[in-house]
Design a protein around this motif. Structure first.
Motif, PDB file in Angstrom:
ATOM      1  N   THR A   1       0.969  -1.453  -0.115  1.00 21.81           N
ATOM      2  CA  THR A   1      -0.042   0.076   0.127  1.00 21.81           C
ATOM      3  C   THR A   1       0.798   1.164  -0.006  1.00 21.81           C
ATOM      4  OG1 THR A   1      -0.174  -0.147   2.396  1.00 21.81           O
ATOM      5  CG2 THR A   1      -1.703  -1.132   1.440  1.00 21.81           C
TER       6      THR A   1
ATOM      7  N   GLU B   1      -3.537   7.816   1.375  1.00 24.38           N
ATOM      8  CA  GLU B   1      -3.584   8.018   2.779  1.00 24.38           C
ATOM      9  C   GLU B   1      -4.555   6.851   3.118  1.00 24.38           C
ATOM     10  OE1 GLU B   1      -4.449  11.852   4.139  1.00 24.38           O
ATOM     11  OE2 GLU B   1      -3.092  12.770   2.630  1.00 24.38           O
ATOM     12  N   GLU B   2      -4.467   6.219   4.393  1.00 18.80           N
ATOM     13  CA  GLU B   2      -5.161   5.240   4.886  1.00 18.80           C
ATOM     14  C   GLU B   2      -6.461   5.776   5.856  1.00 18.80           C
ATOM     15  OE1 GLU B   2      -4.695   1.892   8.350  1.00 18.80           O
ATOM     16  OE2 GLU B   2      -3.403   1.900   6.780  1.00 18.80           O
TER      17      GLU B   2
ATOM     18  N   TRP C   1      -7.718   3.378   1.417  1.00 22.82           N
ATOM     19  CA  TRP C   1      -6.759   4.279   1.070  1.00 22.82           C
ATOM     20  C   TRP C   1      -7.264   5.126  -0.047  1.00 22.82           C
ATOM     21  CZ3 TRP C   1      -6.279  -1.016   1.766  1.00 22.82           C
ATOM     22  CH2 TRP C   1      -5.409  -1.472   2.750  1.00 22.82           C
TER      23      TRP C   1
END
Length: 498
Positions: free
Chosen positions: A305, A310-311, A339
């Motif tokens: 990832t 951004e998570e 994400w």
């Protein structure tokens, strides 16, 4: 006049029979000098059928033509060569030049032909992938990620909106999880997402792609630039996928209404193409994949990832927050990680599905206070901010009996309550009595018509039932309000007393 091959053979056959040119000429129907000439050619070890080429005006320029073809590696055009020859004094036509250039190119290719060594793939070694232009959905371009596992010939096609690095990583992850393991090498072309530069002919890998290979235990390799033959399996997969999945006048395929419809078509194509025997192996790729999985590397539990953005955590209302704006996600992702990344003026949301990393939603970027909620993500809820109709939930025996009449009873209760009708419970009891006598189906139809026409009086239901019994179902329904009167007009009295 030149003799045909058959005539020449008949002349030689006649001479072998008679051993006399004069007699053979009579048998073959030609001059004896012709017989002698063909016999002399045969006795000298030459081909009597071969035609002797006459001298041409371009012959004195042949060396120059061969020089130009050699310097250009066989790519120079005949019209360019003709212009140079004319400047050197050539007086012939461009047709003569084209023929001479074609002969020179053919000779050059014969001496510089590429030699091919048969490639024998090994199980678990190579996975080739490439991109192809997909169909347009709503006027927007799509891409087809096409992968090919060399030994088993198993093909995977995944749709995507773009060819960016995060999309590439997501497609590779999804492909490896479909295959059930990772091979030793990943072979692809030289896009900027894979090869950022070439120094002295040596490709410089993108650091995120190197990290991708390290995460899955693979080594990323690239083919020679402008050389599709070094990854022909993936190129052929792209060609087959585009021929079957992209609507054209040749396959008469219909256009796709949504991206999900294209994804379903890619899934069906993969199931069909991998189930039929391959021409080379005479076995179905899906059967060979079961054997090849034994030597594939095990996949890590977590996907790669690094470049997906951004998570975020999906809240109970199926939304995530990005830059203080709420964006909706499809069902099935509540409580999971997704994400988010910005692509142009859109926010791309990638989630983990049963087949690996997949783009689950895409929204236009918005500002705080203006959430982006897609009604398709909430199939069990009415969309928009309009008032929601009340849900009918009977509790008492009388309510259960009335609502059990049918859907028309539900509509009648909702409409009657909204208009403020009086004595609703007594009218419900009367409807239950009529349903017992006349049947629930007739009363349910009458209640539905009453709800549509706004007829909630004490005797309206009985009147509608009488009308249905005498005249059948009405052709149209008139809603009773202050702007409409059921009283006939007075036009019929205009001539009274005249």
């Amino acid at each position: 006049m030149a003799k045909s091959d058959r005539d020449v053979m008949e002349i030689l056959e006649a001479f072998d029979l008679t051993r006399c040119a004069h007699s053979a000429a009579k048998l073959a129907g030609c001059d004896e000098k012709t017989v002698s000439r063909y016999v002399a050619l045969r006795d000298a070890g030459l081909d009597p059928v071969a035609r002797t080429r006459r001298s041409r005006a371009v012959d004195e320029f042949v060396e120059k033509i061969e020089e130009l073809v050699e310097k250009s590696s066989g790519k120079v055009r005949a019209d360019v060569v003709h212009q140079r020859l004319v400047a050197m004094g050539f007086t012939g036509t461009d047709r003569s030049t084209r023929r001479a250039v074609a002969e020179a190119k053919q000779a050059w290719r014969a001496g510089n032909r590429r030699a091919y060594r048969p490639w024998v793939p090994e199980p678990g070694m190579w996975l080739q992938f490439d991109w192809g232009e997909g169909p347009r959905i709503g006027g927007r371009r799509t891409q087809l990620f096409c992968a090919w596992l060399s030994w088993s010939r198993f093909r995977v096609v995944l749709p995507a909106w773009d060819q960016t690095l995060p999309t590439l990583i997501a497609c590779v992850d999804a492909t490896l999880r479909i295959l059930g393991g990772a091979p030793t090498y990943l072979l692809t072309d030289n896009p900027k997402t894979v090869t950022v530069d070439r120094i002295a002919g040596v490709p410089v890998r993108h650091p995120d792609v190197v990290a991708l290979g390290r995460h899955y235990g693979c080594k990323v390799e690239t083919c020679q630039p402008f050389d599709p033959e070094s990854k022909g399996g993936a190129e052929h997969t792209v060609k087959i996928a585009k021929a079957d999945l992209v609507p054209t006048t040749a396959n008469l395929a219909s256009a796709y209404a949504s991206f999900a419809e294209l994804a379903d078509a890619c899934f069906d194509w993969r199931e069909r193409i991998n189930a039929r025997p391959h021409r080379e192996t005479k076995a179905a790729p899906v059967d060979r994949l079961a054997t090849e999985r034994a030597v594939l590397h095990a996949l890590p539990t977590e996907p790669h990832t690094t470049a997906l953005g951004e998570e975020r955590l999906v809240d109970d209302d199926q939304t995530i927050r990005f830059s203080s704006v709420r964006y909706s996600t499809p069902p099935g992702h509540v409580g999971t990680r997704v994400w988010c990344r910005v692509v142009g003026d859109e926010l791309v949301i990638t989630g983990m599905t049963s087949t690996g990393l997949t783009e689950i939603a895409r929204h236009a970027l918005s500002t705080p206070g203006n959430p982006r909620i897609d009604d398709e993500h909430y199939p069990n809820h009415p969309g928009g901010n309009e008032p929601r109709p009340p849900r009918v939930r009977p509790r008492s025996e009388a309510e259960v009996a009335f609502c059990g009449i049918g859907e028309g009873a539900h509509r009648w209760l909702i409409e009657a309550s909204a208009t403020g009708a009086q004595r609703i419970r007594s009218k419900m009891a009367r409807a239950v009595e009529l349903a017992t006598i006349l049947g629930a189906e007739k009363v349910d139809t009458a209640l539905g018509l009453a709800a549509m026409a706004g007829r909630f009086g004490d005797t309206d239901l009985a009147a509608i039932l009488d009308h249905l019994a005498l005249s059948g179902a009405p052709s149209d329904v008139v809603y009773a309000d202050e702007t409409h009167s059921a009283q006939p007009g007075t036009s019929g009295w205009e001539g009274f007393g005249a």
